[in-house]
Write a protein that holds these residues in place. Structure first.
Motif, PDB file in Angstrom:
ATOM      1  N   ASP A   9      41.793  43.618  34.067  1.00 48.35           N
ATOM      2  CA  ASP A   9      40.726  43.397  35.037  1.00 48.35           C
ATOM      3  C   ASP A   9      41.333  42.943  36.359  1.00 48.35           C
ATOM      4  O   ASP A   9      42.336  42.230  36.373  1.00 48.35           O
ATOM      5  N   PRO A  10      40.715  43.307  37.492  1.00 49.02           N
ATOM      6  CA  PRO A  10      41.254  42.871  38.784  1.00 49.02           C
ATOM      7  C   PRO A  10      41.012  41.385  39.024  1.00 49.02           C
ATOM      8  O   PRO A  10      40.124  40.779  38.430  1.00 49.02           O
ATOM      9  N   GLY A  11      41.818  40.819  39.903  1.00 51.48           N
ATOM     10  CA  GLY A  11      41.605  39.451  40.362  1.00 51.48           C
ATOM     11  C   GLY A  11      40.944  39.508  41.725  1.00 51.48           C
ATOM     12  O   GLY A  11      40.950  40.536  42.398  1.00 51.48           O
ATOM     13  N   LYS A  12      40.350  38.396  42.129  1.00 53.12           N
ATOM     14  CA  LYS A  12      39.736  38.353  43.457  1.00 53.12           C
ATOM     15  C   LYS A  12      39.800  36.942  44.012  1.00 53.12           C
ATOM     16  O   LYS A  12      39.887  35.971  43.265  1.00 53.12           O
ATOM     17  N   ALA A  13      39.781  36.852  45.322  1.00 52.74           N
ATOM     18  CA  ALA A  13      39.654  35.580  46.017  1.00 52.74           C
ATOM     19  C   ALA A  13      38.369  35.642  46.823  1.00 52.74           C
ATOM     20  O   ALA A  13      38.102  36.641  47.491  1.00 52.74           O
ATOM     21  N   GLU A  14      37.563  34.612  46.732  1.00 55.70           N
ATOM     22  CA  GLU A  14      36.348  34.503  47.540  1.00 55.70           C
ATOM     23  C   GLU A  14      36.611  33.396  48.547  1.00 55.70           C
ATOM     24  O   GLU A  14      37.127  32.334  48.191  1.00 55.70           O
ATOM     25  N   TYR A  15      36.285  33.647  49.819  1.00 57.59           N
ATOM     26  CA  TYR A  15      36.640  32.688  50.856  1.00 57.59           C
ATOM     27  C   TYR A  15      35.687  32.752  52.042  1.00 57.59           C
ATOM     28  O   TYR A  15      34.983  33.729  52.240  1.00 57.59           O
ATOM     29  N   ASP A  16      35.682  31.670  52.816  1.00 56.21           N
ATOM     30  CA  ASP A  16      34.959  31.576  54.089  1.00 56.21           C
ATOM     31  C   ASP A  16      35.991  31.310  55.176  1.00 56.21           C
ATOM     32  O   ASP A  16      36.912  30.516  54.969  1.00 56.21           O
ATOM     33  N   ALA A  50      39.880  31.258  43.585  1.00 52.58           N
ATOM     34  CA  ALA A  50      40.486  32.398  42.899  1.00 52.58           C
ATOM     35  C   ALA A  50      39.674  32.694  41.652  1.00 52.58           C
ATOM     36  O   ALA A  50      39.206  31.777  40.971  1.00 52.58           O
ATOM     37  N   CYS A  51      39.499  33.988  41.365  1.00 51.63           N
ATOM     38  CA  CYS A  51      38.692  34.393  40.211  1.00 51.63           C
ATOM     39  C   CYS A  51      39.380  35.501  39.427  1.00 51.63           C
ATOM     40  O   CYS A  51      40.052  36.356  40.007  1.00 51.63           O
ATOM     41  N   ASP A  52      39.190  35.492  38.132  1.00 50.88           N
ATOM     42  CA  ASP A  52      39.587  36.583  37.252  1.00 50.88           C
ATOM     43  C   ASP A  52      38.304  37.323  36.887  1.00 50.88           C
ATOM     44  O   ASP A  52      37.412  36.737  36.263  1.00 50.88           O
ATOM     45  N   GLU A  53      38.170  38.555  37.341  1.00 47.37           N
ATOM     46  CA  GLU A  53      36.967  39.348  37.094  1.00 47.37           C
ATOM     47  C   GLU A  53      36.910  39.730  35.622  1.00 47.37           C
ATOM     48  O   GLU A  53      37.906  40.123  35.036  1.00 47.37           O
ATOM     49  N   ASN A  54      35.748  39.579  35.024  1.00 50.62           N
ATOM     50  CA  ASN A  54      35.530  39.949  33.624  1.00 50.62           C
ATOM     51  C   ASN A  54      34.438  41.006  33.576  1.00 50.62           C
ATOM     52  O   ASN A  54      33.325  40.772  34.037  1.00 50.62           O
ATOM     53  N   SER A  55      34.754  42.154  33.003  1.00 50.96           N
ATOM     54  CA  SER A  55      33.832  43.286  33.014  1.00 50.96           C
ATOM     55  C   SER A  55      32.497  42.983  32.339  1.00 50.96           C
ATOM     56  O   SER A  55      31.448  43.353  32.837  1.00 50.96           O
ATOM     57  N   SER A  56      32.524  42.343  31.200  1.00 49.59           N
ATOM     58  CA  SER A  56      31.285  42.158  30.438  1.00 49.59           C
ATOM     59  C   SER A  56      30.886  40.695  30.270  1.00 49.59           C
ATOM     60  O   SER A  56      30.091  40.363  29.406  1.00 49.59           O
ATOM     61  N   ALA A  57      31.439  39.827  31.112  1.00 49.82           N
ATOM     62  CA  ALA A  57      31.124  38.397  31.036  1.00 49.82           C
ATOM     63  C   ALA A  57      31.225  37.819  32.448  1.00 49.82           C
ATOM     64  O   ALA A  57      31.768  38.456  33.342  1.00 49.82           O
TER      65      ALA A  57
END
Length: 67
Positions: A9-16, A50-57
């Motif tokens: 699964d891809p990782g993502k960063a959410e930021y302002d 930082a987030c680890d994307e989870n397809s079904s959760a």
């Protein structure tokens, strides 16, 4: 944004950014485990998580951090 998880699964960063606080932006890393992506130029980052994307959760996120 470093993706250290080999779960497929891809990782993502959410930021302002300081110039647009309240506008959440997302930086995805679809390049795979062990890779890093960076955001483009702009004002300083105000807060991020930082987030680890989870397809079904729900995604696993660190909670927002102010640098």
């Amino acid at each position: 944004m470093y993706d250290g998880s080999a779960d497929g699964d891809p990782g993502k960063a959410e930021y302002d950014r300081k110039s647009s606080q309240g506008t959440k932006r997302t930086l995805w890393n679809h390049s795979g485990s062990g890779t890093t992506v960076t955001s483009g130029d702009g004002s300083d980052i105000y807060r991020f998580q930082a987030c680890d994307e989870n397809s079904s959760a729900p995604d696993d996120c660190s909670g927002f951090i102010v640098p």
